[in-house]
Design a protein around this motif. Structure first.
Motif, PDB file in Angstrom:
ATOM      1  N   LEU A 199      -5.052  10.962  -5.957  1.00  0.00           N
ATOM      2  CA  LEU A 199      -4.907  12.058  -4.881  1.00  0.00           C
ATOM      3  C   LEU A 199      -2.370  11.633  -3.795  1.00  0.00           C
ATOM      4  CD1 LEU A 199      -8.173  12.719  -3.085  1.00  0.00           C
ATOM      5  CD2 LEU A 199      -6.593  14.430  -5.130  1.00  0.00           C
ATOM      6  N   LEU A 200      -2.271  10.310  -4.482  1.00  0.00           N
ATOM      7  CA  LEU A 200      -1.356  10.197  -3.804  1.00  0.00           C
ATOM      8  C   LEU A 200      -0.299  10.964  -3.697  1.00  0.00           C
ATOM      9  CD1 LEU A 200      -1.198   6.522  -4.693  1.00  0.00           C
ATOM     10  CD2 LEU A 200      -1.642   7.500  -2.470  1.00  0.00           C
ATOM     11  N   GLY A 201      -0.282  11.829  -5.197  1.00  0.00           N
ATOM     12  CA  GLY A 201       0.587  13.118  -5.654  1.00  0.00           C
ATOM     13  C   GLY A 201       0.679  14.091  -5.190  1.00  0.00           C
ATOM     14  N   ALA A 202      -0.343  14.620  -4.828  1.00  0.00           N
ATOM     15  CA  ALA A 202      -0.940  15.840  -3.932  1.00  0.00           C
ATOM     16  C   ALA A 202      -0.001  16.056  -2.880  1.00  0.00           C
ATOM     17  CB  ALA A 202      -2.719  16.196  -4.365  1.00  0.00           C
ATOM     18  N   SER A 203       0.621  15.164  -2.280  1.00  0.00           N
ATOM     19  CA  SER A 203       0.404  14.691  -0.476  1.00  0.00           C
ATOM     20  C   SER A 203       2.599  15.081  -0.209  1.00  0.00           C
ATOM     21  CB  SER A 203       0.310  13.570   0.500  1.00  0.00           C
ATOM     22  OG  SER A 203       1.256  13.350   1.539  1.00  0.00           O
ATOM     23  N   GLY A 204       2.280  16.469   0.543  1.00  0.00           N
ATOM     24  CA  GLY A 204       3.930  16.188   0.755  1.00  0.00           C
ATOM     25  C   GLY A 204       4.767  15.111   0.532  1.00  0.00           C
ATOM     26  N   HIS A 205       4.512  14.839   1.264  1.00  0.00           N
ATOM     27  CA  HIS A 205       4.640  13.401   1.579  1.00  0.00           C
ATOM     28  C   HIS A 205       3.705  11.963   1.720  1.00  0.00           C
ATOM     29  CE1 HIS A 205       7.199  15.930   4.082  1.00  0.00           C
ATOM     30  NE2 HIS A 205       8.611  15.311   3.925  1.00  0.00           N
ATOM     31  N   LEU A 206       4.662  10.459   0.765  1.00  0.00           N
ATOM     32  CA  LEU A 206       4.504   9.477   1.164  1.00  0.00           C
ATOM     33  C   LEU A 206       5.045   8.480   1.499  1.00  0.00           C
ATOM     34  CD1 LEU A 206       2.059   8.398  -1.088  1.00  0.00           C
ATOM     35  CD2 LEU A 206       4.109   7.213  -1.926  1.00  0.00           C
ATOM     36  N   LEU A 207       3.872   7.918   2.151  1.00  0.00           N
ATOM     37  CA  LEU A 207       4.707   6.478   3.022  1.00  0.00           C
ATOM     38  C   LEU A 207       4.184   5.355   1.380  1.00  0.00           C
ATOM     39  CD1 LEU A 207       3.447   6.646   7.008  1.00  0.00           C
ATOM     40  CD2 LEU A 207       5.614   7.011   5.466  1.00  0.00           C
TER      41      LEU A 207
ATOM     42  N   GLY B 292       0.314  -1.258  -0.072  1.00  0.00           N
ATOM     43  CA  GLY B 292       0.002   0.107  -0.100  1.00  0.00           C
ATOM     44  C   GLY B 292       0.665   0.992  -0.113  1.00  0.00           C
ATOM     45  N   GLN B 293       0.366   2.325  -0.247  1.00  0.00           N
ATOM     46  CA  GLN B 293       0.477   3.847  -0.172  1.00  0.00           C
ATOM     47  C   GLN B 293      -0.387   4.357  -0.097  1.00  0.00           C
ATOM     48  OE1 GLN B 293       1.726   4.002  -4.097  1.00  0.00           O
ATOM     49  NE2 GLN B 293       4.440   4.432  -3.789  1.00  0.00           N
ATOM     50  N   TYR B 294       0.459   5.343   1.254  1.00  0.00           N
ATOM     51  CA  TYR B 294      -0.748   6.527   2.137  1.00  0.00           C
ATOM     52  C   TYR B 294       0.117   7.745   1.777  1.00  0.00           C
ATOM     53  CZ  TYR B 294      -1.498   1.428   4.035  1.00  0.00           C
ATOM     54  OH  TYR B 294      -2.248   0.894   4.171  1.00  0.00           O
ATOM     55  N   GLY B 295      -1.047   8.920   1.452  1.00  0.00           N
ATOM     56  CA  GLY B 295      -0.573  10.565   1.459  1.00  0.00           C
ATOM     57  C   GLY B 295      -0.805   9.978   2.517  1.00  0.00           C
ATOM     58  N   VAL B 296       0.614  11.048   3.467  1.00  0.00           N
ATOM     59  CA  VAL B 296       0.978  11.835   4.545  1.00  0.00           C
ATOM     60  C   VAL B 296       0.016  12.521   5.017  1.00  0.00           C
ATOM     61  CG1 VAL B 296       2.081  12.404   6.250  1.00  0.00           C
ATOM     62  CG2 VAL B 296       2.953  10.586   5.058  1.00  0.00           C
ATOM     63  N   GLU B 297       0.517  13.929   4.438  1.00  0.00           N
ATOM     64  CA  GLU B 297      -0.982  15.047   4.732  1.00  0.00           C
ATOM     65  C   GLU B 297      -2.033  15.659   4.064  1.00  0.00           C
ATOM     66  OE1 GLU B 297       4.214  16.424   5.072  1.00  0.00           O
ATOM     67  OE2 GLU B 297       2.959  15.175   3.481  1.00  0.00           O
ATOM     68  N   GLY B 298      -2.165  14.580   2.463  1.00  0.00           N
ATOM     69  CA  GLY B 298      -3.356  14.874   2.372  1.00  0.00           C
ATOM     70  C   GLY B 298      -3.318  15.864   1.535  1.00  0.00           C
ATOM     71  N   VAL B 299      -4.146  16.307   1.061  1.00  0.00           N
ATOM     72  CA  VAL B 299      -4.217  18.132   0.909  1.00  0.00           C
ATOM     73  C   VAL B 299      -4.553  19.212   1.995  1.00  0.00           C
ATOM     74  CG1 VAL B 299      -5.262  17.056  -1.349  1.00  0.00           C
ATOM     75  CG2 VAL B 299      -6.943  18.144   0.417  1.00  0.00           C
ATOM     76  N   ALA B 300      -4.715  18.854   3.180  1.00  0.00           N
ATOM     77  CA  ALA B 300      -5.189  19.650   4.091  1.00  0.00           C
ATOM     78  C   ALA B 300      -3.562  20.507   4.173  1.00  0.00           C
ATOM     79  CB  ALA B 300      -5.179  18.975   5.636  1.00  0.00           C
ATOM     80  N   TRP B 301      -2.698  20.194   4.340  1.00  0.00           N
ATOM     81  CA  TRP B 301      -1.597  21.160   4.184  1.00  0.00           C
ATOM     82  C   TRP B 301      -1.310  21.954   3.374  1.00  0.00           C
ATOM     83  CZ3 TRP B 301       3.320  21.314   1.620  1.00  0.00           C
ATOM     84  CH2 TRP B 301       3.119  20.161   0.056  1.00  0.00           C
ATOM     85  N   LEU B 302      -2.480  21.941   2.326  1.00  0.00           N
ATOM     86  CA  LEU B 302      -2.075  23.017   1.536  1.00  0.00           C
ATOM     87  C   LEU B 302      -3.749  24.223   1.720  1.00  0.00           C
ATOM     88  CD1 LEU B 302      -1.270  20.734  -1.739  1.00  0.00           C
ATOM     89  CD2 LEU B 302      -0.253  21.985  -0.695  1.00  0.00           C
ATOM     90  N   MET B 303      -3.790  23.545   2.287  1.00  0.00           N
ATOM     91  CA  MET B 303      -4.745  24.712   3.147  1.00  0.00           C
ATOM     92  C   MET B 303      -4.951  26.333   3.683  1.00  0.00           C
ATOM     93  SD  MET B 303      -8.362  21.879   3.527  1.00  0.00           S
ATOM     94  CE  MET B 303      -8.372  20.350   1.429  1.00  0.00           C
ATOM     95  N   GLY B 304      -5.643  26.901   3.710  1.00  0.00           N
ATOM     96  CA  GLY B 304      -5.475  28.272   4.633  1.00  0.00           C
ATOM     97  C   GLY B 304      -6.674  28.169   6.093  1.00  0.00           C
ATOM     98  N   GLY B 305      -5.989  28.205   7.294  1.00  0.00           N
ATOM     99  CA  GLY B 305      -6.507  27.876   8.227  1.00  0.00           C
ATOM    100  C   GLY B 305      -6.215  26.738   9.221  1.00  0.00           C
ATOM    101  N   VAL B 306      -4.872  25.963   8.341  1.00  0.00           N
ATOM    102  CA  VAL B 306      -4.276  24.649   9.126  1.00  0.00           C
ATOM    103  C   VAL B 306      -3.452  24.440  10.366  1.00  0.00           C
ATOM    104  CG1 VAL B 306      -2.311  24.421   7.855  1.00  0.00           C
ATOM    105  CG2 VAL B 306      -3.435  22.173   8.596  1.00  0.00           C
ATOM    106  N   GLU B 307      -2.942  25.715  10.395  1.00  0.00           N
ATOM    107  CA  GLU B 307      -2.062  25.823  11.590  1.00  0.00           C
ATOM    108  C   GLU B 307      -3.274  26.553  13.046  1.00  0.00           C
ATOM    109  OE1 GLU B 307       1.205  28.737  13.740  1.00  0.00           O
ATOM    110  OE2 GLU B 307       0.678  29.307  11.574  1.00  0.00           O
TER     111      GLU B 307
END
Length: 273
Positions: A257-265, A217-232
């Protein structure tokens, strides 16, 4: 364990010798780093066999993940090429830390239940070296054991700089665009990162196969959430943080969507026979 002298490029060793990696992932660090930490922990806790399984954390840095793994009851050894990291990790309860190289592990065959490579593949430009590191992980893990490797996705820097509005600076845009063809990130005196390799998800599975590891399997770590305003603000609120993590789980293995994440496991297993 006999320590294996690391053979890393000086630019990489110097980058991590600054000591900033530990704070990047811990509480109080940048939102993207904290999200990376919590999501990596979230995925690993679902994948790993029950404690007290034996875990080798290769390129484990200062022990940010080794620390909670030991606290969860795992028998953890850490190998890293940066002396500062080894010194930091060796102070953690339940963690044995050694200098070493992912491409030439000093461990005996079939010594561990799990091998983690949550950093080494970032910094090996040549495919043969990445496959060698994966093959070494496959050698020291027991038959049927797990190998989990992290990679930085090909478009991570493009997304990151655009989100932070640094992509509008011509020099940064030119350097970022140059990485997109083959993922090879060079050293720059005033760059944001050091020598690195940014991978496509399919490239990683092919390298696992070359190392004779069966991908599960492969797992997108941050998904798309890391790109969204307000995440902090979301991550600072424990209830909202759990909602963000749950949202990331919904899409963590969605191929589109795997490639949209910053990191991949990427998770593989050494064949039992």
């Amino acid at each position: 364990m006999t320590e294996t002298p690391p053979r890393m490029r000086e630019e990489i060793l110097a980058y991590y010798a600054r000591g900033k990696e530990d704070a990047r992932l811990r509480e109080g660090g940048a939102p993207a780093g904290r999200l990376e930490f919590w999501r990596t922990q979230d995925v690993l806790r679902r994948l790993l066999p029950a404690a007290p399984a034996r875990v080798l954390d290769v390129g484990g840095g200062s022990g940010v993940h080794a620390e909670w793994l030991a606290r969860d009851g795992y028998a953890v050894e850490l190998v890293d090429p940066v002396p500062l990291h080894v010194d930091q990790a060796s102070r953690l309860p339940g963690v044995a830390a050694h200098l070493g190289d992912a491409r030439e592990l000093a461990s005996s065959d079939s010594s561990y239940d799990v091998v983690l490579l949550l950093g080494p593949l970032y910094h090996l430009h040549e495919q043969a070296e990445r496959v060698r590191a994966l093959a070494e992980a496959g050698r020291v893990v027991r038959p049927g054991g797990l190998v989990v490797a992290a990679t930085i996705n090909r478009y991570a820097q493009l997304h990151d700089l655009l989100r932070e509005e640094r992509y509008f600076i011509p020099e940064h845009r030119e350097r970022t665009d140059a990485v997109l063809a083959d993922g090879r990130h060079p050293y720059h005196d005033e760059g944001f990162f050091t020598v690195a390799q940014f991978a496509q998800p399919g490239e990683v599975t092919a390298e696992f196969a070359d190392a004779r590891l069966a991908v599960e399997g492969q797992y997108g770590v941050e998904g798309v959430a890391w790109l969204m305003g307000g995440v902090e603000d979301w991550l600072d609120d424990p209830a909202r943080r759990e909602t963000v993590l749950a949202a990331c789980r919904h899409i963590e293995s969605e191929p589109t969507l795997l490639g949209a994440s910053g990191h991949l496991l990427t998770v593989g297993r050494r064949p039992s026979v």
